[in-house]
Scaffold this active site. Structure first.
Site, PDB file in Angstrom:
ATOM      1  N   HIS A  34       6.677 -40.541  17.016  1.00 19.81           N
ATOM      2  CA  HIS A  34       6.981 -40.702  18.436  1.00 19.81           C
ATOM      3  C   HIS A  34       8.449 -41.022  18.696  1.00 19.81           C
ATOM      4  O   HIS A  34       9.005 -40.616  19.702  1.00 19.81           O
ATOM      5  CB  HIS A  34       6.094 -41.811  18.997  1.00 19.81           C
ATOM      6  CG  HIS A  34       6.161 -41.955  20.481  1.00 19.81           C
ATOM      7  ND1 HIS A  34       5.769 -40.953  21.339  1.00 19.81           N
ATOM      8  CD2 HIS A  34       6.572 -42.986  21.270  1.00 19.81           C
ATOM      9  CE1 HIS A  34       5.926 -41.359  22.590  1.00 19.81           C
ATOM     10  NE2 HIS A  34       6.426 -42.577  22.584  1.00 19.81           N
ATOM     11  N   ASP A  68       8.720 -40.120  25.749  1.00 21.41           N
ATOM     12  CA  ASP A  68       7.983 -41.265  26.275  1.00 21.41           C
ATOM     13  C   ASP A  68       8.259 -41.373  27.787  1.00 21.41           C
ATOM     14  O   ASP A  68       8.182 -40.370  28.481  1.00 21.41           O
ATOM     15  CB  ASP A  68       8.370 -42.537  25.504  1.00 21.41           C
ATOM     16  CG  ASP A  68       7.396 -43.684  25.712  1.00 21.41           C
ATOM     17  OD1 ASP A  68       6.367 -43.730  25.031  1.00 21.41           O
ATOM     18  OD2 ASP A  68       7.668 -44.541  26.573  1.00 21.41           O
ATOM     19  N   TYR A 102       5.263 -49.482  33.626  1.00 27.77           N
ATOM     20  CA  TYR A 102       3.895 -48.975  33.477  1.00 27.77           C
ATOM     21  C   TYR A 102       3.109 -49.189  34.763  1.00 27.77           C
ATOM     22  O   TYR A 102       2.349 -48.317  35.192  1.00 27.77           O
ATOM     23  CB  TYR A 102       3.206 -49.660  32.299  1.00 27.77           C
ATOM     24  CG  TYR A 102       3.610 -49.115  30.961  1.00 27.77           C
ATOM     25  CD1 TYR A 102       2.775 -48.250  30.263  1.00 27.77           C
ATOM     26  CD2 TYR A 102       4.837 -49.444  30.389  1.00 27.77           C
ATOM     27  CE1 TYR A 102       3.146 -47.736  29.030  1.00 27.77           C
ATOM     28  CE2 TYR A 102       5.218 -48.935  29.169  1.00 27.77           C
ATOM     29  CZ  TYR A 102       4.365 -48.074  28.487  1.00 27.77           C
ATOM     30  OH  TYR A 102       4.753 -47.556  27.271  1.00 27.77           O
TER      31      TYR A 102
END
Length: 383
Positions: free
Chosen positions: A358, A178, A307
């Site tokens: 994930h 990630d 982000y």
């Protein structure tokens, strides 16, 4: 600031405030028979909230977490929290593991002992690692940035300082998934001389492929473009919000433990290899401890800022020459095309796992640990 030992102890005031909020929840309606289709299912959430309020024991979880050797160190104005567990073997290789969102350093909780003490888990003590697991800036027990600029690249430079200047390693291994994959790749691109190699479980959304003409892509890459576009359209709303208006989102989540729980568990369910049933992969205690890391530190808002930074201030990433291993888990978000990976990374090991999603180290810790050991084994003669 010198490295200082760290011991988790959340104040009673924070826990009492949480208990009050859990006893005075106001929930929205949910359309009949909609389940998880439009977001977190209200019936699942009600059950989890009931357990959280009446049975979950943070102090017991806190005690378990304090079994790890934890430290704080100031790097570039951030009070970085990290686990540093020494390997039990003749010549442990140092490795830094970087987590992502919406997990935390707890992503690697299960894998730390497998890497530090392989002999106790049926492995070879010569495969032991010194394991360092930092919390990203604005996540968990690391401090929250007060100024912009903390993106994958700048964090990679912080990790280089942590490993060399603070911990005294001259060369080390690095792995991540990630956000942690991005940090690890920037570390390899900018400081290749420090690394034995890098091990990744994903490469995120490959924007360059999504904007390329089909005639420029292999068949595998064309299929990736379709899959990734569909995923972003159907599942990427969180990413759009956190990349554009994270501050607005932060007000609601920082004020509501129910909001934090709903925001996180939807992703854990959608991105894990659990076939829609979270209990196949996580106990209620596991889910809530991950949520609690965000709540007790008030970092759900600051974590989403990463982000925005990665969307607005991240420099381009060139070809990576450092030896790279990829472990591909079949239920991960959007699986990278091998042809793209081989053009952009120095791939020397590519493993397709039989199961897992994930949150690799949380879901399949033994499989991931075995692949990390196997990837770095030939490099140990350099250590």
């Amino acid at each position: 600031m010198a490295i200082k030992p760290f011991h988790i102890h959340v104040s009673d005031d924070i826990l009492n405030d949480l208990q009050y909020r859990l006893q005075h929840v106001r929930l929205p309606d949910q359309l009949e028979d909609s389940g998880w289709e439009r977001g977190t299912d209200i019936n699942f959430l009600k059950s989890l909230l009931s357990y959280w309020r009446d049975h979950y024991d943070w102090r017991a979880q806190e005690s378990k977490l304090n079994n790890f050797s934890q430290f704080h160190c100031d790097i570039d104005g951030i009070d970085v929290h990290f686990v540093h567990e020494r390997g039990k073997g003749p010549n442990p290789m140092p490795i830094i593991l970087t987590h992502g969102w919406p997990d935390s350093y707890l992503r690697y909780q299960k894998i730390i002992p497998l890497l530090t003490d392989p002999a106790s888990y049926g492995g070879n003590p010569e495969d032991a690692f010194d394991v360092i697991v930092p919390s990203l800036p604005g996540f968990g027990f690391s401090s929250r940035p007060t100024k912009p600029g903390f993106n994958n690249y700048s964090v990679s430079q912080m990790w280089a300082k942590l490993m060399t200047q603070e911990l005294g390693y001259t060369k080390f291994a690095a792995a991540g998934g990630d956000i942690g994959s991005g940090v690890t790749r920037y570390l390899a691109a900018s400081n290749p001389e420090l690394l034995f190699g890098i091990h990744l479980t994903d490469v995120g959304i490959i924007r360059s492929l999504m904007t390329s003409q089909d005639t420029e892509l292999t068949q595998e890459e064309q299929q990736y473009k379709k899959n990734a576009s569909a995923w972003v359209a159907n599942e990427g709303g969180y990413m759009s919000i956190q990349s554009t208006k994270p501050q607005t989102l932060a007000y609601g989540l920082s004020d509501s433990p129910v909001g934090v729980a709903a925001w996180i568990i939807e992703k854990l369910r959608a991105w894990s290899d659990c076939k829609g049933d979270l209990s196949q992969r996580y106990s209620q205690d596991e889910l809530l401890t991950h949520i609690m890391i965000y709540w007790v530190t008030n970092t759900i808002g600051s974590s989403t800022q990463m982000y925005y930074e990665n969307s607005h201030s991240l420099p381009p990433l060139g070809h990576i020459e450092v030896p790279t291993g990829m472990a591909i888990f079949p239920a991960d978000i959007v699986l990278p095309p091998k042809s793209w990976a081989e053009r952009n990374l120095n791939i020397i090991r590519w493993t397709t796992m039989p199961a897992g999603g994930h949150f690799t180290a949380m879901e399949e810790p033994e499989a991931l640990a075995n692949d990390i050991r196997a990837f770095y084994r030939p490099m140990r003669m350099e250590n």
